[in-house]
Design a protein around this motif. Sequence first.
Motif, mmCIF file in Angstrom:
data_model
loop_
_atom_site.group_PDB
_atom_site.id
_atom_site.type_symbol
_atom_site.label_atom_id
_atom_site.label_comp_id
_atom_site.label_asym_id
_atom_site.label_seq_id
_atom_site.Cartn_x
_atom_site.Cartn_y
_atom_site.Cartn_z
ATOM 1 N N ASP A 10 0.833 -1.215 0.000
ATOM 2 C CA ASP A 10 0.000 0.000 0.000
ATOM 3 C C ASP A 10 0.860 1.254 0.000
ATOM 4 O OD1 ASP A 10 -2.384 -1.420 -0.015
ATOM 5 O OD2 ASP A 10 -2.442 -1.587 2.173
ATOM 6 N N ASP A 11 1.929 1.234 0.810
ATOM 7 C CA ASP A 11 2.799 2.420 0.886
ATOM 8 C C ASP A 11 4.239 1.947 1.117
ATOM 9 O OD1 ASP A 11 4.134 4.814 1.413
ATOM 10 O OD2 ASP A 11 2.390 5.689 2.423
ATOM 11 N N MET A 12 5.071 2.106 0.110
ATOM 12 C CA MET A 12 6.459 1.637 0.187
ATOM 13 C C MET A 12 7.226 2.344 1.298
ATOM 14 S SD MET A 12 8.305 -0.651 -1.420
ATOM 15 C CE MET A 12 7.557 -0.821 -3.035
ATOM 16 N N ARG A 13 6.776 3.579 1.680
ATOM 17 C CA ARG A 13 7.481 4.384 2.669
ATOM 18 C C ARG A 13 7.341 3.817 4.078
ATOM 19 N NH1 ARG A 13 4.476 9.658 0.430
ATOM 20 N NH2 ARG A 13 2.855 8.035 0.561
ATOM 21 N N THR A 14 6.272 3.032 4.293
ATOM 22 C CA THR A 14 6.051 2.462 5.624
ATOM 23 C C THR A 14 6.169 0.929 5.622
ATOM 24 O OG1 THR A 14 3.663 2.385 5.220
ATOM 25 C CG2 THR A 14 4.546 4.373 6.293
ATOM 26 N N GLU A 15 6.609 0.364 4.477
ATOM 27 C CA GLU A 15 6.704 -1.088 4.335
ATOM 28 C C GLU A 15 7.774 -1.653 5.269
ATOM 29 O OE1 GLU A 15 6.037 -4.686 3.748
ATOM 30 O OE2 GLU A 15 4.813 -3.317 2.533
ATOM 31 N N LYS A 16 7.406 -2.723 6.039
ATOM 32 C CA LYS A 16 8.317 -3.321 7.011
ATOM 33 C C LYS A 16 8.868 -4.687 6.549
ATOM 34 C CE LYS A 16 7.480 -0.062 10.033
ATOM 35 N NZ LYS A 16 8.527 0.976 10.298
ATOM 36 N N ARG A 17 8.221 -5.330 5.590
ATOM 37 C CA ARG A 17 8.595 -6.696 5.220
ATOM 38 C C ARG A 17 9.894 -6.758 4.415
ATOM 39 N NH1 ARG A 17 3.096 -8.246 2.272
ATOM 40 N NH2 ARG A 17 3.429 -6.058 1.617
ATOM 41 N N PHE A 18 10.197 -5.734 3.677
ATOM 42 C CA PHE A 18 11.378 -5.720 2.808
ATOM 43 C C PHE A 18 11.768 -4.283 2.516
ATOM 44 C CE2 PHE A 18 7.463 -6.541 0.455
ATOM 45 C CZ PHE A 18 7.358 -5.390 -0.295
ATOM 46 N N SER A 19 12.946 -4.108 1.980
ATOM 47 C CA SER A 19 13.430 -2.773 1.623
ATOM 48 C C SER A 19 12.975 -2.417 0.220
ATOM 49 C CB SER A 19 14.962 -2.736 1.693
ATOM 50 O OG SER A 19 15.415 -3.153 2.959
ATOM 51 N N ALA A 20 12.909 -1.141 -0.025
ATOM 52 C CA ALA A 20 12.555 -0.681 -1.369
ATOM 53 C C ALA A 20 13.819 -0.656 -2.218
ATOM 54 C CB ALA A 20 11.930 0.703 -1.309
ATOM 55 N N PRO A 21 13.864 -1.392 -3.343
ATOM 56 C CA PRO A 21 15.063 -1.373 -4.191
ATOM 57 C C PRO A 21 15.234 -0.011 -4.855
ATOM 58 C CG PRO A 21 13.302 -2.543 -5.297
ATOM 59 C CD PRO A 21 12.803 -2.244 -3.919
ATOM 60 N N SER A 22 16.465 0.276 -5.252
ATOM 61 C CA SER A 22 16.767 1.584 -5.849
ATOM 62 C C SER A 22 15.946 1.844 -7.103
ATOM 63 C CB SER A 22 18.262 1.678 -6.169
ATOM 64 O OG SER A 22 18.640 0.629 -7.050
ATOM 65 N N LEU A 23 15.621 0.786 -7.845
ATOM 66 C CA LEU A 23 14.834 0.958 -9.062
ATOM 67 C C LEU A 23 13.499 1.625 -8.756
ATOM 68 C CD1 LEU A 23 14.459 0.336 -12.139
ATOM 69 C CD2 LEU A 23 13.396 -1.822 -11.447
#
Length: 565
Positions: A56-69
Amino acid sequence: GVEYCKILELLPDGKALLLRAGVGWKEGCVGHATVDTGTNSQAGYTLISDKPVIVDDMRTEKRFSAPSLLVDHGVVSGMSIIIKGKDRPFGVMGVHTTRKRTFTRDDANFLLSVSNVIADAIERKRLSAHIDHVARYDILTDLPNRILFIDRVTRAISHAKREKEQIAILYLNLDRFKVINDSMGNETGDGLLKSVAERMVNCVREGDTVSRMGGDEFAIMLVGITCASDVTKVSQKIIEAVSEPYVLDDREMHITASIGISMYPYDDEKMEGLINKARAAMLQAKEHGRNNDRFYNMEMETSSYEMMMLENDLRKALDRRELLLYYQPQVDINTGRIVGVEALIRWRHPDRGMVSPADFIPMAEETGLIVPIGEWVLHTALAQNKAWQEEGLAPIKMSVNFSSVQFRQKDPVEIVANALRETGLKPGYMELEITESVIMKGADAVIKKFQELKELGIHICMDDFGTGYSSLSYLKRFPIDILKIDQSFARNVTTDTNDASIVMATIAMAHGLGMTTVAEGVETKEQLEFFRSQKCEVVQGYLFSKPLPAEEITKLLREGGRFEI
């Protein structure tokens, strides 16, 4: 709607996913950008969880990191799903947006249906590519097969004709590969073929072609040739590389190769002619000692045809009763009495006359004809010895050669037992001559067979000692009764101190192991005296008698069976 969609391909090492296709990404990303597997990316987490992953929101995602892409493109929300293959995932499919959005189960089901379509398309493409590869490449070695080689040669000839260039075709056959394959098993033989293929590929340039034509035959095309010496360098390089030792299943083995060479446009301007002439030259290389190369010349076609006809005739020789046995006396060195004879095969060809065993025995071994021929020799020789005994002549031993091909292809114990039973000869009047090449391959299995043969009551003789491996550590393990010293040593014992020393040590070793010694090739009285001085028990050679037909041996035995010593 979404701003970005992507198809990520799982790379072979399984450590990264490549952005193979997509919409909306910055220039240069598709085909180059990669994403880590594992929990460092949404796609990696999707692979691990094996189910649709919604963010829903990558900024608050806890399960994994957001890749640079995704970070570089300002992605906030997204959904990804595995593109499944039969054996492993093809990759991951994903859609993303820069504004916050909640993806639903219906969205996931829709993306799943799209990924299934993509998976089917990839599977069909891979299957098609596999079928095409199998049709054009050898399954075992992954070299181009005969079909692809012919296609490449045809194309190369067209190019060479336009550019006025030269092409060389090298046709290679492994020497006595059949013996290794039969003795070691198909799995070891296949491993050897793969190793040979790798070595050959390393001997040529990137633009050349190494192909497996079938069995133990390979063909190599060298393009852009400037002179014949360039071809010779490559050919010799291949011969040397192939002849280096191989270690398979913790066993060291050796093999050599014979190579025939034809040149475009000098020998032929057509594909079929070039390949056939290179093969004819290869057969000549085999005929001239193997482990060498030969350039084609016109006389080879006649020679190759002659060899083919000789092989055809040999296949019929048994049925036509053209084979016969001669016998060479073996003499007690102290009394001069004939104590045995060695059975030696001869071929009386209806047109060629007497054919030398050196011309047809190697051919018989390579074609497998040695197996039925060897069984005929065994039965005929034992029956002859039984006939001499029934006539009331002094009993002697019959020595019969047994090739490594016979030893490996059929159970030697069963063959010998059948021959003894059918002829009625007592086992104590038979010697089985086996070369070092049999003894040194698969030692444990051979020892077992030797022990079973000994239990039958026959005598076992190791022939041509000193010309092969001569491993003394192996020799003491085998239940051998007789050690036969090769005639190449006997010939020089009175003129070459090295040969004399070898023979003296061999006789002393044999006696130390409780073996009887036989010296073959004794032609002079000086040689006889040397062997007598070393307490060699039995000799054979032209000093006493050449190999004779049965009726002449019969006459000798009737006259007392003794020579002047």
